[in-house]
Design a protein around this motif. Structure first.
Motif, PDB file in Angstrom:
ATOM      1  N   THR A  45       0.820  -1.210   0.000  1.00  8.47           N
ATOM      2  CA  THR A  45       0.000   0.000   0.000  1.00  8.47           C
ATOM      3  C   THR A  45       0.855   1.260   0.000  1.00  8.47           C
ATOM      4  O   THR A  45       0.554   2.231  -0.698  1.00  8.47           O
ATOM      5  CB  THR A  45      -0.970  -0.005   1.200  1.00  8.47           C
ATOM      6  OG1 THR A  45      -1.895  -1.085   1.050  1.00  8.47           O
ATOM      7  CG2 THR A  45      -1.749   1.306   1.275  1.00  8.47           C
ATOM      8  N   THR A  46       1.948   1.254   0.747  1.00  7.11           N
ATOM      9  CA  THR A  46       2.849   2.411   0.723  1.00  7.11           C
ATOM     10  C   THR A  46       3.407   2.634  -0.679  1.00  7.11           C
ATOM     11  O   THR A  46       3.450   3.767  -1.166  1.00  7.11           O
ATOM     12  CB  THR A  46       4.006   2.211   1.725  1.00  7.11           C
ATOM     13  OG1 THR A  46       3.482   2.138   3.046  1.00  7.11           O
ATOM     14  CG2 THR A  46       4.999   3.363   1.649  1.00  7.11           C
ATOM     15  N   LEU A  47       3.805   1.561  -1.332  1.00  9.85           N
ATOM     16  CA  LEU A  47       4.355   1.667  -2.691  1.00  9.85           C
ATOM     17  C   LEU A  47       3.343   2.250  -3.659  1.00  9.85           C
ATOM     18  O   LEU A  47       3.659   3.173  -4.420  1.00  9.85           O
ATOM     19  CB  LEU A  47       4.823   0.285  -3.161  1.00  9.85           C
ATOM     20  CG  LEU A  47       5.360   0.194  -4.593  1.00  9.85           C
ATOM     21  CD1 LEU A  47       6.496   1.173  -4.831  1.00  9.85           C
ATOM     22  CD2 LEU A  47       5.789  -1.236  -4.905  1.00  9.85           C
ATOM     23  N   ILE A  48       2.107   1.752  -3.635  1.00 10.58           N
ATOM     24  CA  ILE A  48       1.145   2.249  -4.614  1.00 10.58           C
ATOM     25  C   ILE A  48       0.647   3.656  -4.268  1.00 10.58           C
ATOM     26  O   ILE A  48       0.264   4.411  -5.169  1.00 10.58           O
ATOM     27  CB  ILE A  48      -0.038   1.275  -4.807  1.00 10.58           C
ATOM     28  CG1 ILE A  48      -0.819   1.061  -3.533  1.00 10.58           C
ATOM     29  CG2 ILE A  48       0.450  -0.037  -5.369  1.00 10.58           C
ATOM     30  CD1 ILE A  48      -2.015   0.141  -3.711  1.00 10.58           C
ATOM     31  N   LYS A  49       0.685   4.028  -2.992  1.00 16.17           N
ATOM     32  CA  LYS A  49       0.347   5.410  -2.642  1.00 16.17           C
ATOM     33  C   LYS A  49       1.417   6.375  -3.147  1.00 16.17           C
ATOM     34  O   LYS A  49       1.109   7.508  -3.534  1.00 16.17           O
ATOM     35  CB  LYS A  49       0.155   5.552  -1.131  1.00 16.17           C
ATOM     36  CG  LYS A  49      -1.186   5.019  -0.636  1.00 16.17           C
ATOM     37  CD  LYS A  49      -1.383   5.288   0.847  1.00 16.17           C
ATOM     38  CE  LYS A  49      -2.773   4.855   1.304  1.00 16.17           C
ATOM     39  NZ  LYS A  49      -2.987   5.113   2.752  1.00 16.17           N
ATOM     40  N   LEU A  54       0.071  10.090  -3.567  1.00 15.93           N
ATOM     41  CA  LEU A  54      -0.513  10.392  -2.269  1.00 15.93           C
ATOM     42  C   LEU A  54       0.534  10.508  -1.172  1.00 15.93           C
ATOM     43  O   LEU A  54       0.278  11.110  -0.136  1.00 15.93           O
ATOM     44  CB  LEU A  54      -1.547   9.324  -1.900  1.00 15.93           C
ATOM     45  CG  LEU A  54      -2.735   9.197  -2.857  1.00 15.93           C
ATOM     46  CD1 LEU A  54      -3.643   8.070  -2.409  1.00 15.93           C
ATOM     47  CD2 LEU A  54      -3.509  10.495  -2.951  1.00 15.93           C
ATOM     48  N   ILE A  55       1.685   9.898  -1.388  1.00 19.41           N
ATOM     49  CA  ILE A  55       2.821  10.055  -0.486  1.00 19.41           C
ATOM     50  C   ILE A  55       3.950  10.682  -1.296  1.00 19.41           C
ATOM     51  O   ILE A  55       4.347  10.148  -2.336  1.00 19.41           O
ATOM     52  CB  ILE A  55       3.272   8.700   0.099  1.00 19.41           C
ATOM     53  CG1 ILE A  55       2.178   8.107   0.991  1.00 19.41           C
ATOM     54  CG2 ILE A  55       4.565   8.859   0.885  1.00 19.41           C
ATOM     55  CD1 ILE A  55       2.501   6.722   1.529  1.00 19.41           C
ATOM     56  N   THR A  56       4.456  11.807  -0.823  1.00 16.23           N
ATOM     57  CA  THR A  56       5.465  12.543  -1.589  1.00 16.23           C
ATOM     58  C   THR A  56       6.839  12.580  -0.919  1.00 16.23           C
ATOM     59  O   THR A  56       7.809  13.014  -1.548  1.00 16.23           O
ATOM     60  CB  THR A  56       4.995  13.983  -1.841  1.00 16.23           C
ATOM     61  OG1 THR A  56       4.703  14.614  -0.582  1.00 16.23           O
ATOM     62  CG2 THR A  56       3.727  13.997  -2.700  1.00 16.23           C
ATOM     63  N   SER A  78      -5.372   6.527 -12.104  1.00 23.73           N
ATOM     64  CA  SER A  78      -6.677   6.331 -11.480  1.00 23.73           C
ATOM     65  C   SER A  78      -6.489   5.280 -10.387  1.00 23.73           C
ATOM     66  O   SER A  78      -6.111   4.138 -10.666  1.00 23.73           O
ATOM     67  CB  SER A  78      -7.705   5.861 -12.509  1.00 23.73           C
ATOM     68  OG  SER A  78      -9.002   5.838 -11.957  1.00 23.73           O
ATOM     69  N   TYR A  79      -6.738   5.690  -9.144  1.00 26.98           N
ATOM     70  CA  TYR A  79      -6.360   4.882  -7.979  1.00 26.98           C
ATOM     71  C   TYR A  79      -7.579   4.381  -7.213  1.00 26.98           C
ATOM     72  O   TYR A  79      -8.459   5.152  -6.854  1.00 26.98           O
ATOM     73  CB  TYR A  79      -5.469   5.742  -7.067  1.00 26.98           C
ATOM     74  CG  TYR A  79      -5.195   5.168  -5.699  1.00 26.98           C
ATOM     75  CD1 TYR A  79      -4.607   3.923  -5.541  1.00 26.98           C
ATOM     76  CD2 TYR A  79      -5.514   5.899  -4.549  1.00 26.98           C
ATOM     77  CE1 TYR A  79      -4.343   3.408  -4.273  1.00 26.98           C
ATOM     78  CE2 TYR A  79      -5.241   5.394  -3.278  1.00 26.98           C
ATOM     79  CZ  TYR A  79      -4.662   4.141  -3.150  1.00 26.98           C
ATOM     80  OH  TYR A  79      -4.403   3.643  -1.897  1.00 26.98           O
ATOM     81  N   ASP A 153      -5.893  -1.327  -5.244  1.00 26.16           N
ATOM     82  CA  ASP A 153      -5.415  -1.896  -3.988  1.00 26.16           C
ATOM     83  C   ASP A 153      -6.478  -2.840  -3.437  1.00 26.16           C
ATOM     84  O   ASP A 153      -7.533  -2.405  -2.980  1.00 26.16           O
ATOM     85  CB  ASP A 153      -5.112  -0.770  -2.992  1.00 26.16           C
ATOM     86  CG  ASP A 153      -4.338  -1.263  -1.774  1.00 26.16           C
ATOM     87  OD1 ASP A 153      -4.079  -2.477  -1.681  1.00 26.16           O
ATOM     88  OD2 ASP A 153      -3.986  -0.431  -0.918  1.00 26.16           O
ATOM     89  N   GLU A 154      -6.214  -4.143  -3.501  1.00 27.45           N
ATOM     90  CA  GLU A 154      -7.122  -5.195  -3.013  1.00 27.45           C
ATOM     91  C   GLU A 154      -8.542  -5.037  -3.578  1.00 27.45           C
ATOM     92  O   GLU A 154      -9.515  -4.889  -2.814  1.00 27.45           O
ATOM     93  CB  GLU A 154      -7.166  -5.188  -1.473  1.00 27.45           C
ATOM     94  CG  GLU A 154      -5.829  -5.467  -0.809  1.00 27.45           C
ATOM     95  CD  GLU A 154      -5.368  -6.915  -0.953  1.00 27.45           C
ATOM     96  OE1 GLU A 154      -6.124  -7.732  -1.522  1.00 27.45           O
ATOM     97  OE2 GLU A 154      -4.241  -7.212  -0.517  1.00 27.45           O
TER      98      GLU A 154
END
Length: 236
Positions: A45-49, A54-56, A78-79, A153-154
């Motif tokens: 989840t951290t990787l795909i964010k 979403l994580i910079t 598109s997430y 994600d899932e």
């Protein structure tokens, strides 16, 4: 297609003293469906964010279609988060109108077609939906965009086995050949049939990166079997 859609080089991420991602590097080509596979807490989840913008704050380089993570890259992605993001008071039509305003690539006709398939009425309110229906609705919104990269994600984590087949068929039917699809999941047996390639992530590191057919040929194992072998998973 052979163009590089996702390009990750030397990516690391810390939360305080805890390192979640450790020098991760890989590429995703255009027109592929890639499985990002790992147990809970592996860093998926951290990787795909990070990929979704979403994580910079991180170390290393991440680019989408040659654009470093930022406003331009976010418009190409598109997430689908692991939890539906819409407010409970909203109706389906409210979310549709929001997406029409926010995304120039949002395809209303495609969205309505998927909602009809899922038997979701435009007047329905989010708070009245079951968890599975909310996840189907969110998936329809995400898949209705003509984004270069779809990140899920899932997508089948909150639905029963019968509904999983419907969702997978919906993904395949609405996925376009010029799009790249990155799916993070731990339910490998249910979904591996749609993957072109896979990334196994363990404790923040990529331990397998390859084409599915080549891996099956080399190991004589399904991706589910290979996953259990790599993670030493013994259910009994």
């Amino acid at each position: 297609m052979s163009d590089i859609i996702v390009d990750v080089k030397g990516l690391s991420k810390h939360y305080g003293k805890h390192q979640v991602l450790k020098d991760v590097s890989f590429q995703c080509k255009g027109g592929e469906i890639i499985g990002l596979l790992g147990p809970n807490g592996s860093g998926k989840t951290t990787l795909i964010k990070i990929i979704s913008g979403l994580i910079t704050a991180y170390e290393g380089e991440v680019a989408i279609c040659g654009e470093r993570i930022g406003a331009a890259s976010k418009n190409m992605v598109s997430y689908l988060p692991d939890e539906p993001p819409f407010a409970a008071w909203m109706k389906v039509k409210d979310v549709i109108n929001l997406y029409l305003e926010m995304y120039a690539d949002f395809d209303l006709e495609r969205c309505l077609s998927m909602l009809k398939r899922f038997q979701i009425d435009a007047s329905s309110r989010i708070k009245t939906m079951s968890k599975g229906t909310r996840e189907k609705f969110t998936l329809a919104m995400v898949m209705a965009r003509h984004a270069r990269l779809l990140v899920l994600d899932e997508p089948i984590g909150g639905v029963d086995p019968a509904a999983r087949e419907v969702i997978l068929d919906m993904i395949l039917h609405n996925y376009q050949s010029d799009q790249t699809l990155l799916i993070a999941t731990h339910l490998i047996a249910d979904i591996e049939r749609i993957f072109d390639s896979v990334l196994f992530i363990k404790e923040g590191e990529i331990i397998v990166n390859g084409n599915v057919e080549e891996l099956r040929s080399q190991t004589q194992k399904s991706m589910d079997e290979l996953f259990k072998d790599k993670f030493r998973y013994h259910p009994f």
